[in-house]
Design a protein around this motif. Structure first.
Motif, PDB file in Angstrom:
ATOM      1  N   UNK A 208       6.663   3.690  -7.815  1.00 25.24           N
ATOM      2  CA  UNK A 208       7.114   3.005  -6.494  1.00 25.24           C
ATOM      3  C   UNK A 208       5.896   2.906  -5.699  1.00 25.24           C
ATOM      4  N   UNK A 209       5.359   4.012  -5.241  1.00 21.93           N
ATOM      5  CA  UNK A 209       3.925   4.162  -4.586  1.00 21.93           C
ATOM      6  C   UNK A 209       2.912   3.024  -5.118  1.00 21.93           C
ATOM      7  N   UNK A 210       2.614   3.091  -6.490  1.00 25.66           N
ATOM      8  CA  UNK A 210       1.808   2.142  -7.050  1.00 25.66           C
ATOM      9  C   UNK A 210       2.221   0.745  -6.685  1.00 25.66           C
ATOM     10  N   UNK A 211       3.388   0.353  -6.989  1.00 23.10           N
ATOM     11  CA  UNK A 211       3.987  -0.896  -6.566  1.00 23.10           C
ATOM     12  C   UNK A 211       3.722  -1.423  -5.306  1.00 23.10           C
ATOM     13  N   UNK A 212       4.109  -0.497  -4.294  1.00 28.78           N
ATOM     14  CA  UNK A 212       3.960  -0.847  -3.012  1.00 28.78           C
ATOM     15  C   UNK A 212       2.430  -1.009  -2.640  1.00 28.78           C
ATOM     16  N   UNK A 213       1.804  -0.262  -3.098  1.00 22.69           N
ATOM     17  CA  UNK A 213       0.256  -0.580  -2.701  1.00 22.69           C
ATOM     18  C   UNK A 213      -0.140  -1.777  -3.410  1.00 22.69           C
ATOM     19  N   UNK A 214       0.032  -1.916  -4.640  1.00 21.79           N
ATOM     20  CA  UNK A 214      -0.596  -3.022  -5.502  1.00 21.79           C
ATOM     21  C   UNK A 214       0.059  -4.448  -4.750  1.00 21.79           C
ATOM     22  N   UNK A 215       1.262  -4.236  -4.630  1.00 23.17           N
ATOM     23  CA  UNK A 215       1.941  -5.786  -3.908  1.00 23.17           C
ATOM     24  C   UNK A 215       1.350  -5.705  -2.499  1.00 23.17           C
ATOM     25  N   UNK A 216       1.464  -4.869  -1.750  1.00 23.27           N
ATOM     26  CA  UNK A 216       0.906  -4.663  -0.300  1.00 23.27           C
ATOM     27  C   UNK A 216      -0.481  -5.343  -0.211  1.00 23.27           C
ATOM     28  N   UNK A 217      -1.284  -4.741  -1.059  1.00 20.83           N
ATOM     29  CA  UNK A 217      -2.842  -5.229  -0.968  1.00 20.83           C
ATOM     30  C   UNK A 217      -3.009  -6.631  -1.391  1.00 20.83           C
ATOM     31  N   UNK A 218      -2.289  -7.165  -2.307  1.00 19.09           N
ATOM     32  CA  UNK A 218      -2.286  -8.539  -2.788  1.00 19.09           C
ATOM     33  C   UNK A 218      -1.881  -9.372  -1.678  1.00 19.09           C
ATOM     34  N   UNK A 219      -0.551  -9.063  -1.467  1.00 19.94           N
ATOM     35  CA  UNK A 219       0.050 -10.053  -0.638  1.00 19.94           C
ATOM     36  C   UNK A 219      -0.392 -10.364   0.815  1.00 19.94           C
ATOM     37  N   UNK A 220      -1.273  -8.973   1.432  1.00 22.14           N
ATOM     38  CA  UNK A 220      -1.640  -9.112   2.790  1.00 22.14           C
ATOM     39  C   UNK A 220      -0.431  -9.564   3.706  1.00 22.14           C
ATOM     40  N   UNK A 221      -0.879 -10.388   4.724  1.00 23.12           N
ATOM     41  CA  UNK A 221       0.375 -10.734   5.657  1.00 23.12           C
ATOM     42  C   UNK A 221       1.275 -11.907   5.408  1.00 23.12           C
ATOM     43  N   UNK A 222       0.889 -12.275   4.209  1.00 26.96           N
ATOM     44  CA  UNK A 222       2.081 -13.397   3.706  1.00 26.96           C
ATOM     45  C   UNK A 222       3.450 -12.703   3.482  1.00 26.96           C
ATOM     46  N   UNK A 223       3.412 -11.719   3.271  1.00 30.15           N
ATOM     47  CA  UNK A 223       4.886 -11.126   2.914  1.00 30.15           C
ATOM     48  C   UNK A 223       4.971  -9.846   3.074  1.00 30.15           C
ATOM     49  N   UNK A 224       6.093  -9.220   3.173  1.00 32.32           N
ATOM     50  CA  UNK A 224       6.302  -7.876   3.656  1.00 32.32           C
ATOM     51  C   UNK A 224       6.940  -7.145   2.656  1.00 32.32           C
ATOM     52  N   UNK A 225       6.377  -6.047   2.264  1.00 27.28           N
ATOM     53  CA  UNK A 225       6.710  -4.960   0.946  1.00 27.28           C
ATOM     54  C   UNK A 225       7.343  -3.775   1.687  1.00 27.28           C
ATOM     55  N   UNK A 226       8.738  -3.516   1.351  1.00 28.61           N
ATOM     56  CA  UNK A 226       9.603  -2.383   1.877  1.00 28.61           C
ATOM     57  C   UNK A 226       9.813  -1.291   0.609  1.00 28.61           C
ATOM     58  N   UNK A 227       9.588  -0.176   1.065  1.00 30.05           N
ATOM     59  CA  UNK A 227      10.119   0.997   0.052  1.00 30.05           C
ATOM     60  C   UNK A 227      11.717   1.240   0.016  1.00 30.05           C
TER      61      UNK A 227
END
Length: 191
Positions: free
Chosen positions: A46-65
């Protein structure tokens, strides 16, 4: 998850109690289901998913745990996916809490031996009624395999899998590629 047998709870009662609770529960059809804890592998994925997606999406989307509740009005389910992604304007349940998301674009679940059947079956049946949902991703915590249901332009769902550390998970709705080597970083899998 386990229900408290014989007790019917309204959605309003569930939300009021859940917002004060010390632990998370899901809700469906008048029943409240306590959620169990997660393993080290589950938490790392879960942590790796949030980090990987968050870093790639930047400000275009929000990633929630998994603390972001998702409600599916079409079937009444209130649930806590492991990871939720929303792009554009976020829509929430009509109250002041902003803790119950209605329009995720991508939902991701880390599956284990105990949760796999539910995540692959009934959860997908519930999730696919979310109009905004484009991808439902299942990350296996026992082996390096990621499955993904994707909504096609005609509304059908297509399933595909990627396997092995040399492969990449492609999420076209987010314009993101996530290498499985990064996703499974530091995760000790059963031999």
């Amino acid at each position: 998850m386990s229900a408290r047998p014989g007790i019917y709870v309204t959605a309003e009662e569930y939300l009021a109690a859940e917002r004060e609770a010390e632990f998370k529960s899901e809700y469906y059809d008048g029943e409240v289901f306590a959620m169990s804890g997660a393993s080290r592998a589950h938490n790392l994925l879960v942590s790796n998913l949030i980090t990987g997606l968050g870093n790639r999406l930047g400000d275009t989307c929000n990633v929630f745990p998994s603390d972001m509740r998702v409600h599916i009005p079409a079937n009444g389910l209130y649930t806590f996916p492991d990871v939720s992604v929303v792009c554009g304007e976020e829509q929430y349940l009509d109250d002041a809490h902003l803790d119950t998301l209605l329009n995720p674009v991508v939902l991701l679940e880390v599956i284990s031996i105990s949760t796999g059947k539910n995540d692959r079956g009934s959860k997908f049946m519930f999730y696919k009624s979310i109009a905004s949902l484009q991808h439902y991703v299942l990350v296996d915590s026992q082996r390096v395999v990621v499955g993904m249901h994707s909504r096609t332009s005609d509304g059908a769902w297509l399933y595909q899998e990627v396997e092995g550390l040399a492969t990449t998970l492609l999420l076209p709705a987010l314009n993101v590629a996530l290498p499985l080597a990064e996703l499974y970083r530091k995760v000790a899998l059963p031999s």
